[in-house]
Motif scaffolding. Structure first.
Motif, PDB file in Angstrom:
ATOM      1  N   SER A  55      57.108  54.244  95.644  1.00  0.00           N
ATOM      2  CA  SER A  55      55.989  54.385  96.581  1.00  0.00           C
ATOM      3  C   SER A  55      55.666  55.828  96.924  1.00  0.00           C
ATOM      4  O   SER A  55      54.649  56.118  97.540  1.00  0.00           O
ATOM      5  CB  SER A  55      56.279  53.611  97.870  1.00  0.00           C
ATOM      6  N   GLY A  56      56.527  56.748  96.532  1.00  0.00           N
ATOM      7  CA  GLY A  56      56.240  58.158  96.749  1.00  0.00           C
ATOM      8  C   GLY A  56      56.349  58.597  98.193  1.00  0.00           C
ATOM      9  O   GLY A  56      55.606  59.470  98.636  1.00  0.00           O
ATOM     10  N   VAL A  57      57.265  57.992  98.912  1.00  0.00           N
ATOM     11  CA  VAL A  57      57.426  58.357 100.320  1.00  0.00           C
ATOM     12  C   VAL A  57      57.851  59.820 100.441  1.00  0.00           C
ATOM     13  O   VAL A  57      57.373  60.559 101.312  1.00  0.00           O
ATOM     14  CB  VAL A  57      58.440  57.435 101.002  1.00  0.00           C
ATOM     15  N   TYR A  58      58.763  60.224  99.568  1.00  0.00           N
ATOM     16  CA  TYR A  58      59.239  61.609  99.632  1.00  0.00           C
ATOM     17  C   TYR A  58      58.218  62.536  98.986  1.00  0.00           C
ATOM     18  O   TYR A  58      57.817  62.336  97.844  1.00  0.00           O
ATOM     19  CB  TYR A  58      60.575  61.764  98.913  1.00  0.00           C
ATOM     20  N   ARG A  59      57.824  63.574  99.737  1.00  0.00           N
ATOM     21  CA  ARG A  59      56.905  64.593  99.224  1.00  0.00           C
ATOM     22  C   ARG A  59      57.375  65.949  99.723  1.00  0.00           C
ATOM     23  O   ARG A  59      57.876  66.065 100.839  1.00  0.00           O
ATOM     24  CB  ARG A  59      55.474  64.327  99.694  1.00  0.00           C
ATOM     25  N   ASN A  60      57.183  66.946  98.890  1.00  0.00           N
ATOM     26  CA  ASN A  60      57.551  68.292  99.299  1.00  0.00           C
ATOM     27  C   ASN A  60      56.579  69.277  98.664  1.00  0.00           C
ATOM     28  O   ASN A  60      56.000  68.986  97.602  1.00  0.00           O
ATOM     29  CB  ASN A  60      58.983  68.618  98.901  1.00  0.00           C
ATOM     30  N   TYR A  61      56.436  70.435  99.321  1.00  0.00           N
ATOM     31  CA  TYR A  61      55.430  71.405  98.906  1.00  0.00           C
ATOM     32  C   TYR A  61      56.005  72.813  98.903  1.00  0.00           C
ATOM     33  O   TYR A  61      56.906  73.133  99.692  1.00  0.00           O
ATOM     34  CB  TYR A  61      54.231  71.351  99.863  1.00  0.00           C
ATOM     35  N   ALA A  62      55.452  73.632  98.039  1.00  0.00           N
ATOM     36  CA  ALA A  62      55.760  75.057  98.092  1.00  0.00           C
ATOM     37  C   ALA A  62      55.201  75.626  99.391  1.00  0.00           C
ATOM     38  O   ALA A  62      54.179  75.156  99.906  1.00  0.00           O
ATOM     39  CB  ALA A  62      55.143  75.768  96.903  1.00  0.00           C
ATOM     40  N   ASP A  63      55.865  76.646  99.910  1.00  0.00           N
ATOM     41  CA  ASP A  63      55.421  77.239 101.171  1.00  0.00           C
ATOM     42  C   ASP A  63      53.976  77.729 101.076  1.00  0.00           C
ATOM     43  O   ASP A  63      53.230  77.674 102.057  1.00  0.00           O
ATOM     44  CB  ASP A  63      56.332  78.407 101.542  1.00  0.00           C
ATOM     45  N   SER A  64      53.593  78.190  99.913  1.00  0.00           N
ATOM     46  CA  SER A  64      52.269  78.785  99.737  1.00  0.00           C
ATOM     47  C   SER A  64      51.136  77.763  99.857  1.00  0.00           C
ATOM     48  O   SER A  64      49.978  78.154 100.055  1.00  0.00           O
ATOM     49  CB  SER A  64      52.182  79.491  98.377  1.00  0.00           C
ATOM     50  N   VAL A  65      51.452  76.467  99.730  1.00  0.00           N
ATOM     51  CA  VAL A  65      50.390  75.457  99.760  1.00  0.00           C
ATOM     52  C   VAL A  65      50.586  74.430 100.863  1.00  0.00           C
ATOM     53  O   VAL A  65      49.700  73.602 101.089  1.00  0.00           O
ATOM     54  CB  VAL A  65      50.257  74.737  98.397  1.00  0.00           C
ATOM     55  N   ARG A  66      51.720  74.485 101.537  1.00  0.00           N
ATOM     56  CA  ARG A  66      52.011  73.477 102.560  1.00  0.00           C
ATOM     57  C   ARG A  66      50.934  73.507 103.644  1.00  0.00           C
ATOM     58  O   ARG A  66      50.554  74.570 104.139  1.00  0.00           O
ATOM     59  CB  ARG A  66      53.389  73.716 103.159  1.00  0.00           C
ATOM     60  N   GLY A  67      50.452  72.328 103.991  1.00  0.00           N
ATOM     61  CA  GLY A  67      49.400  72.214 104.990  1.00  0.00           C
ATOM     62  C   GLY A  67      48.000  72.256 104.405  1.00  0.00           C
ATOM     63  O   GLY A  67      47.028  71.929 105.082  1.00  0.00           O
ATOM     64  N   ARG A  68      47.893  72.660 103.145  1.00  0.00           N
ATOM     65  CA  ARG A  68      46.572  72.720 102.488  1.00  0.00           C
ATOM     66  C   ARG A  68      46.463  71.732 101.329  1.00  0.00           C
ATOM     67  O   ARG A  68      45.365  71.254 101.034  1.00  0.00           O
ATOM     68  CB  ARG A  68      46.330  74.130 101.950  1.00  0.00           C
ATOM     69  N   PHE A  69      47.569  71.437 100.666  1.00  0.00           N
ATOM     70  CA  PHE A  69      47.580  70.534  99.513  1.00  0.00           C
ATOM     71  C   PHE A  69      48.290  69.236  99.890  1.00  0.00           C
ATOM     72  O   PHE A  69      49.249  69.250 100.670  1.00  0.00           O
ATOM     73  CB  PHE A  69      48.317  71.162  98.328  1.00  0.00           C
ATOM     74  N   THR A  70      47.844  68.135  99.290  1.00  0.00           N
ATOM     75  CA  THR A  70      48.483  66.840  99.483  1.00  0.00           C
ATOM     76  C   THR A  70      48.657  66.157  98.135  1.00  0.00           C
ATOM     77  O   THR A  70      47.677  65.985  97.397  1.00  0.00           O
ATOM     78  CB  THR A  70      47.659  65.942 100.421  1.00  0.00           C
ATOM     79  N   ILE A  71      49.879  65.763  97.834  1.00  0.00           N
ATOM     80  CA  ILE A  71      50.158  65.055  96.590  1.00  0.00           C
ATOM     81  C   ILE A  71      50.248  63.561  96.895  1.00  0.00           C
ATOM     82  O   ILE A  71      50.742  63.157  97.960  1.00  0.00           O
ATOM     83  CB  ILE A  71      51.461  65.566  95.929  1.00  0.00           C
ATOM     84  N   SER A  72      49.754  62.746  95.973  1.00  0.00           N
ATOM     85  CA  SER A  72      49.829  61.301  96.131  1.00  0.00           C
ATOM     86  C   SER A  72      49.899  60.663  94.747  1.00  0.00           C
ATOM     87  O   SER A  72      49.704  61.340  93.732  1.00  0.00           O
ATOM     88  CB  SER A  72      48.622  60.765  96.912  1.00  0.00           C
TER      89      SER A  72
END
Length: 117
Positions: A55-72
């Motif tokens: 279901s993709g509950v776990y998601r993580n982002y690089a600091d440079s994109v966190r808050g701007r990009f969303t993976i699904s």
């Protein structure tokens, strides 16, 4: 044979948005964690976002994109998405997807994202 096909890139002004798609075929997509990567000219490929299997509950982002990009992901469509907003010129790169962490599949062509006024 596993195939990755990225799409959705283009030219966008700073502050704009894009939605990238990566269609995966030839594999049981849902069992793989997936990542979006990018590679700018003269720079190493970097991981920008990752999503867990199922279901993709776990998601993580690089600091440079966190808050701007969303993976699904949509397992019914064998597709992983990257919604990008508040784009900056430094986001300019070829964006690619692959399994995470092992990059088990042959890389696709990627999709070019250019952020420029």
């Amino acid at each position: 044979q596993v195939q990755l096909v990225e799409s959705g890139g283009g030219l966008v002004q700073p502050g704009g948005s894009l939605r990238l798609s990566c269609a995966v075929s030839g594999v049981t997509f849902s069992i793989y964690a997936m990542g979006w990567y990018r590679q700018a000219p003269g720079k190493q490929r970097e991981l920008v976002a990752r999503i867990g299997s199922g279901s993709g509950v776990y998601r993580n982002y690089a600091d440079s994109v966190r808050g701007r990009f969303t993976i699904s992901r949509d397992n019914a469509k064998n597709t992983v998405y990257l919604q990008m907003s508040s784009l900056k010129p430094e986001d300019t790169a070829v964006y690619l997807c692959n399994s995470f962490p092992n990059n088990s599949f042959k890389w696709g062509q990627g999709t070019q994202v250019t952020v420029s006024s």
